[in-house]
Enzyme design. Structure first.
Site, PDB file in Angstrom:
ATOM      1  N   CYS A   1     -10.389 -71.239 -12.646  1.00  0.00           N
ATOM      2  CA  CYS A   1      -9.802 -71.827 -11.446  1.00  0.00           C
ATOM      3  C   CYS A   1     -10.332 -71.197 -10.155  1.00  0.00           C
ATOM      4  CB  CYS A   1      -8.283 -71.668 -11.511  1.00  0.00           C
ATOM      5  SG  CYS A   1      -7.427 -72.243 -10.039  1.00  0.00           S
TER       6      CYS A   1
ATOM      7  N   TYR B   1     -12.411 -82.011  -6.091  1.00  0.00           N
ATOM      8  CA  TYR B   1     -11.392 -82.501  -7.027  1.00  0.00           C
ATOM      9  C   TYR B   1     -11.074 -83.971  -6.772  1.00  0.00           C
ATOM     10  CZ  TYR B   1     -10.461 -77.911  -9.001  1.00  0.00           C
ATOM     11  OH  TYR B   1     -10.592 -76.727  -9.666  1.00  0.00           O
TER      12      TYR B   1
END
Length: 332
Positions: free
Chosen positions: A64, A194
Site C-alpha cells: 500500500c 486508482y
C-alpha cells in the site's frame, strides 16, 4: 471489496459507495485522533494523546502506498525503536489484510490476525472499509488514527522530545506551498491512478488517466528546475509523491492501465524517484516483489492473477539531481 458492516465482516463486494457512474471515489478515513508531545489536542482540535516510546504501534502493508508513507517517515524520523511495526501480507484476500503470524497488539486485545479486528476492537459496530495504515494505541487497545496524511504529520513532531530528531518535513514557512502541491498531487496522481485502475466505464477511465499524465507532464517541468517539490528541502510532499512514483512502472502502468507513458520516459521524474529511493532508510521500505504481487492479485482487474516478470528497473543507478540547489531536510 469486502468490508465491515455493523461490526460484521462481509466477504462480498459491498463497497458500492466507492463507485459512482463507473468512477471510483475513495471512502474517507474515520479515525483522526492525534499524538502530541504532551497530550494536548491536535492542530485542528482533535483529541490528543501523549507521545510515549513503545505505546503506539503501526500496522501496514508493503503493498500500500498510503502505508508506505508512514514507513518512510518512521525511518526518516528515527522512530524504529519508538513505534513498533506489524507488516501484513501483500495480497488482500477474502478476510482483507491478513497477518501471517498473529500480532501482539497489547494487553487489551487478543492477538491480531486480520486488520478488521483492530477496527472492531476500536468500534464494535464499525461500518466501512478496513485499510492500512493504522496507528494503534497498545495501552488503550484502540485505533488512534488511520489517515496516512495525519500519521506522517504526527510522526514529524510528536516524538521529537524522545528521539531528539528535529528534522522537519512540514516546516512552517513552506506549509502553504506544500499544501497546494499535496492537493494537486493527491487528486491527479496519488488517487488518480486508482481512479484509472478501478474505473468501470471507458469515459471514467479516460478522464482519470488523462489527468494523471497531465500532472506528470507538469511535474516533469517543475522538477527540471526544482530539486524537490517545495523547493530546496525534502518535505512530506516528496514522500507522498514518491510512494506513487516508485510503484508506477511496476504496477500502475500495467495493472491500472496508466500506460500512456512509463515514468522511466520522464528524465526528471525518474531521476527524482531514484534520488529519494537512495535516501538513507527509504529503500528498505520498498518491496517491489510484494507491490507487484499485491496489485496483480486483484481479481477484477487481473482475473488470471499472473504477475508479470518485468519491468526491470535499477533504482540505485546514478541520478543527476545534485545539479540543482538542495539543502536536504529542514532542521527545526
Amino acid at each position: 471489496m469486502p468490508q465491515l458492516v455493523n461490526g460484521q465482516w462481509i466477504k462480498d463486494d459491498v463497497a458500492a459507495s466507492e463507485m459512482k457512474n463507473g468512477a471510483f471515489h475513495r471512502e474517507p478515513t474515520k479515525f483522526h485522533n492525534w499524538i502530541t508531545q504532551d497530550g494536548r489536542p491536535g492542530p485542528d482540535g482533535q483529541p490528543g494523546l501523549p507521545a510515549e516510546a513503545g505505546r503506539y504501534q503501526l500496522f501496514v502493508s508493503y503493498l500500500c502506498p498510503w502505508a508506505s508513507r508512514t514507513l518512510a517517515m518512521r525511518n526518516l524520523k528515527g522512530l524504529q525503536d519508538v513505534i513498533p511495526v506489524s507488516i501484513s501480507g501483500a495480497m488482500i484476500g477474502d478476510n482483507g489484510w491478513e497477518y501471517e503470524i498473529p500480532q501482539d497488539a497489547g494487553s487489551k486485545v487478543e492477538k491480531i490476525s486480520f486488520q478488521h479486528q483492530l477496527y472492531t476492537a476500536s468500534e464494535p459496530h464499525y461500518t466501512g472499509k478496513v485499510s492500512v495504515p493504522v496507528l494503534w494505541d497498545r495501552k488503550e487497545g484502540r485505533i488512534v488514527n488511520n489517515e496516512s496524511a495525519d500519521i506522517i504529520r504526527i510522526m514529524n513532531s510528536a516524538f521529537d522530545g524522545i528521539t531528539g530528531n528535529t528534522l522537519d518535513f512540514y516546516p512552517e514557512q513552506l506549509r502553504p506551498t506544500i499544501d497546494i502541491w499535496n492537493a494537486l498531487i493527491y487528486d491527479a496522481v496519488n488517487n488518480g491512478v486508482y481512479r484509472s485502475g478501478f474505473a468501470k466505464t471507458q469515459d471514467a477511465y479516460e478522464t482519470s488517466v488523462s489527468a494523471v499524465f497531465d500532472m506528470l507532464d507538469k511535474l516533469e517541468g517543475h522538477l527540471q528546475s526544482h530539486r524537490y517539490i517545495a523547493g530546496e528541502y525534502l518535505t512530506e510532499a516528496d514522500i507522498r509523491l514518491f510512494v506513487t512514483f516508485i510503484r508506477f512502472d511496476s504496477a500502475y502502468c500495467g495493472a491500472f492501465k496508466c500506460n500512456i507513458r512509463m515514468l522511466e520516459d520522464y528524465p526528471n521524474l525518474s531521476a527524482y524517484t531514484r534520488e529519494i529511493y537512495q535516501w538513507p532508510g527509504i529503500s528498505e521500505t520498498v518491496k517491489i516483489d510484494q507491490i507487484k504481487r499485491g496489485y496483480y492479485s486483484i481479481a477484477h482487474i487481473n482475473p488470471t492473477k499472473i504477475v508479470p516478470k518485468g519491468p526491470e528497473i535499477d533504482f540505485n543507478r546514478p541520478h543527476d539531481r545534485d545539479r540543482l540547489v538542495g539543502r536536504g531536510v529542514f532542521a527545526g
